[in-house]
Design an enzyme around this catalytic site. Structure first.
Site, PDB file in Angstrom:
ATOM      1  N   ASP A 319      31.762  34.273  42.125  1.00  0.00           N
ATOM      2  CA  ASP A 319      31.178  34.812  40.763  1.00  0.00           C
ATOM      3  C   ASP A 319      32.053  36.230  40.556  1.00  0.00           C
ATOM      4  O   ASP A 319      30.876  36.752  41.365  1.00  0.00           O
ATOM      5  CB  ASP A 319      30.140  34.658  40.203  1.00  0.00           C
ATOM      6  CG  ASP A 319      28.767  34.808  41.715  1.00  0.00           C
ATOM      7  OD1 ASP A 319      29.544  34.566  42.542  1.00  0.00           O
ATOM      8  OD2 ASP A 319      28.114  34.870  40.337  1.00  0.00           O
ATOM      9  N   GLU A 503      26.559  44.049  51.493  1.00  0.00           N
ATOM     10  CA  GLU A 503      27.511  42.981  50.610  1.00  0.00           C
ATOM     11  C   GLU A 503      28.510  42.707  50.669  1.00  0.00           C
ATOM     12  O   GLU A 503      28.678  41.363  51.449  1.00  0.00           O
ATOM     13  CB  GLU A 503      26.561  42.868  48.927  1.00  0.00           C
ATOM     14  CG  GLU A 503      27.152  41.106  48.708  1.00  0.00           C
ATOM     15  CD  GLU A 503      26.617  41.394  46.876  1.00  0.00           C
ATOM     16  OE1 GLU A 503      26.575  39.984  46.737  1.00  0.00           O
ATOM     17  OE2 GLU A 503      26.716  42.326  46.345  1.00  0.00           O
TER      18      GLU A 503
END
Length: 570
Positions: A319, A503
């Site tokens: 996403d 991340e």
């Protein structure tokens, strides 16, 4: 004479019915304590339902920089009473919405910034992070959106204060590498608990994540634990593996060719495959304002349709990405639910193979044969429908246009990762990934620059690991080691400069964290930590393990591929 495609469909239908027989989904109840999941209380409601117009007004007022903040806030009293007070006060002169929120809610605390000791190697830094990222939430406040879990767990880090499904597998790889098998066992137990409680593993342990799952890595988690505990782990978690499979296959028995139901689709030839799906079609509480704005930007589509496709993309873990969009520059053209993803179906193939192995370990040979038959049928469907013969790589299937999609993404490596690819096709995928996705800092997620975080120039740790493992499975060691070396160099250079792991990474160069998406770059970071530890052991010999990425390329690694990787395209 019965046409062969109808005969295949009938046989597949019988196999599915047999495999699912006796598997009952118990949607057990929520309580403020992680107790026996068979207890019977109501399923908790997410904050947008509990708080109704108050939730909408707070999010639209943008009181907090991150929409997840209020979604994670804990009501200090019964939400119905808070809502009644709000309706009474909101039109009064001088009403201050932020003051009302501060009085009636406990906001999530900002995590303390971890300052590592000076001079730590990469491995030492990661080993020191495990306790920092560990949480225990056996008990939670009554109206908290957080769902309790019976054992401690490791969170990704940053704004992600809860456990996440597919993140956790890659985190667990690192925990195992660090010798923390107790934590691996605890996290598998938590996911087994969630399956028993909710019938599936939610996106994360929040009430607002209950309407969807994520890439199904539970089978990989159980297989990982079995490396340490043997077949006992497979036998222990066989019931939960069966329940997860039932969740993904729910409704398949009644499908006719060309129909879909929630997460399962039946193609015209009777092949059964799966897609991502969220049971709700409203804005995501954690991204409320962003989703409303996205829906408003495309008045030609029903807002509920866009909301479900946004949610389903969140279920995919990607996403967001051009992979799900008709126009890579316009998020409102997203249509996740009309796409059959190659990575999801590869993972479900692995689930079917693990179910076969676990059933055999439990002494149920008949059931093992049924799951093997289902895995074989899915493998054939992947080869038939998720292979782009013109381009020479695995890709997603477009239900809306009844054809294979052309885009190459890192998801093309998943059939190799689960050993479901034909050997000649695996060679073609390796060549395509090397030519179009391999960059100086690792493997790009796609070759499209859309501004979304699951597109170029970003590379993500789990996809690097899937690629490296998948390529090695088919003897493509040179490309596998190139992905490994380039990504590790990126991680090391970023760590040298910023003293943290992040991340995602910009793989167009080395030493830069990734960008794009709905929130700032997060550090921590669970799955990067895990993949980094595993990859360090790939590049360094067992007799001489390395604690950081060597400054010069080890002689044991193959030479750099002769073909220069292409730059990401617009």
């Amino acid at each position: 004479m019965i046409p062969p495609e109808i005969r295949r469909s009938v046989l597949l239908q019988k196999a599915i019915k047999l495999a699912l027989a006796g598997t009952l989904l118990t949607f057990a109840s929520f309580s403020a304590t992680a107790a026996d999941p068979s207890s019977d209380t109501e399923t908790p409601q997410p904050p947008d339902i509990l708080l109704g117009p108050l939730f909408n007004d707070v999010q639209n007022a943008k009181l907090f920089p991150d929409q997840k903040t209020f979604a994670d806030a804990i009501p200090n009293s019964d939400p119905l009473m808070i809502l009644a007070d709000y309706r009474m006060q909101r039109n009064q002169s001088g009403f201050d919405l932020r003051h009302f929120v501060d009085v009636n809610f406990t906001l999530p605390k900002a995590g303390e910034k971890y300052v590592p000791p000076a001079g730590q190697s990469l491995r030492e830094h990661i080993d020191g992070l495990w306790p920092v990222l560990t949480r225990s939430t056996k008990n939670v406040e009554k109206w908290d959106s957080l769902l309790p879990l019976p054992e401690s767990y490791v969170v990704p880090g940053g704004r992600f204060r809860e456990i996440y499904y597919w993140d956790s597998y890659f985190t667990m790889l690192g925990l195992a590498e660090s010798g923390h098998w107790d934590k691996v066992a605890d996290m598998v137990a938590n996911f087994g608990y969630e399956i028993d409680a909710w019938g599936h593993i939610p996106n994360g342990n929040r009430t607002y994540y209950l309407s969807r799952s994520q890439p199904p890595f539970f089978a990989f988690m159980v297989e990982l634990l079995a490396q340490h505990e043997g077949d006992d782990a497979l036998k222990e978690y066989l019931p939960q593996l069966q329940k997860e499979y039932a969740y993904w296959m729910e409704g398949v028995e009644t499908l006719q060719p060309g129909q879909q139901n929630q997460r399962v689709v039946k193609l015209e030839d009777g092949s059964v495959l799966n897609r991502y799906w969220d049971d709700r079609d409203t804005p995501r509480p954690e991204s409320w304002v962003e989703d409303i704005a996205t829906a408003k930007s495309n008045p030609n589509r029903p807002a509920t349709e866009i909301y479900r496709d946004l949610r389903s993309a969140a279920a995919s873990g990607w996403d967001f990405s051009s992979r799900w969009m008709d126009n890579p520059q316009q998020l409102s053209t997203i249509r996740t639910t009309t796409i059959v993803p190659v990575d999801l179906n590869a993972l479900l193939y692995q689930l079917e193979k693990t179910l076969a192995r676990a059933s055999a370990a439990a002494g149920d040979r008949a059931k093992a044969s049924q799951y093997d038959a289902l895995a074989n049928a899915r493998q054939k469907a992947i080869e038939m429908h998720l292979w782009n013969n013109k381009e020479g790589w695995y890709a997603d299937y477009d239900l809306q246009n009844n054809k294979i999609r052309d885009q190459l993404t890192a998801a093309a490596l998943f059939p190799l990762y689960v050993n479901a690819a034909a050997k000649d096709r695996a060679v073609k995928v390796a060549a395509a990934a090397q030519a179009h996705l391999l960059q100086p800092g690792g493997l790009a997620t796609t070759s499209v620059k859309s501004g979304q975080q699951w597109d170029a120039p970003n590379g993500w740790a789990p996809l690097q690991w899937v690629a490296a493992e998948g390529l090695q499975n088919y003897g493509q060691d040179d490309v596998a080691m190139e992905v490994t070396w380039r990504f590790l160099t990126n991680v090391q250079h970023t760590y040298d400069r910023e003293k943290k792991l992040v991340e995602k990474y910009d793989v167009s160069s080395t030493g830069t964290g990734g960008g794009g998406g709905e929130y700032p770059l997060q550090d921590g970071f669970g799955w990067t930590n895990g993949v980094t530890l595993k990859m360090l052991d790939l590049i360094c010999p067992q007799e001489k393990p390395c604690d950081s990425v060597p400054s010069t390329r080890p002689a044991s690694l193959s030479a750099t591929p002769t073909k220069t990787p292409s730059a990401a395209t617009q």
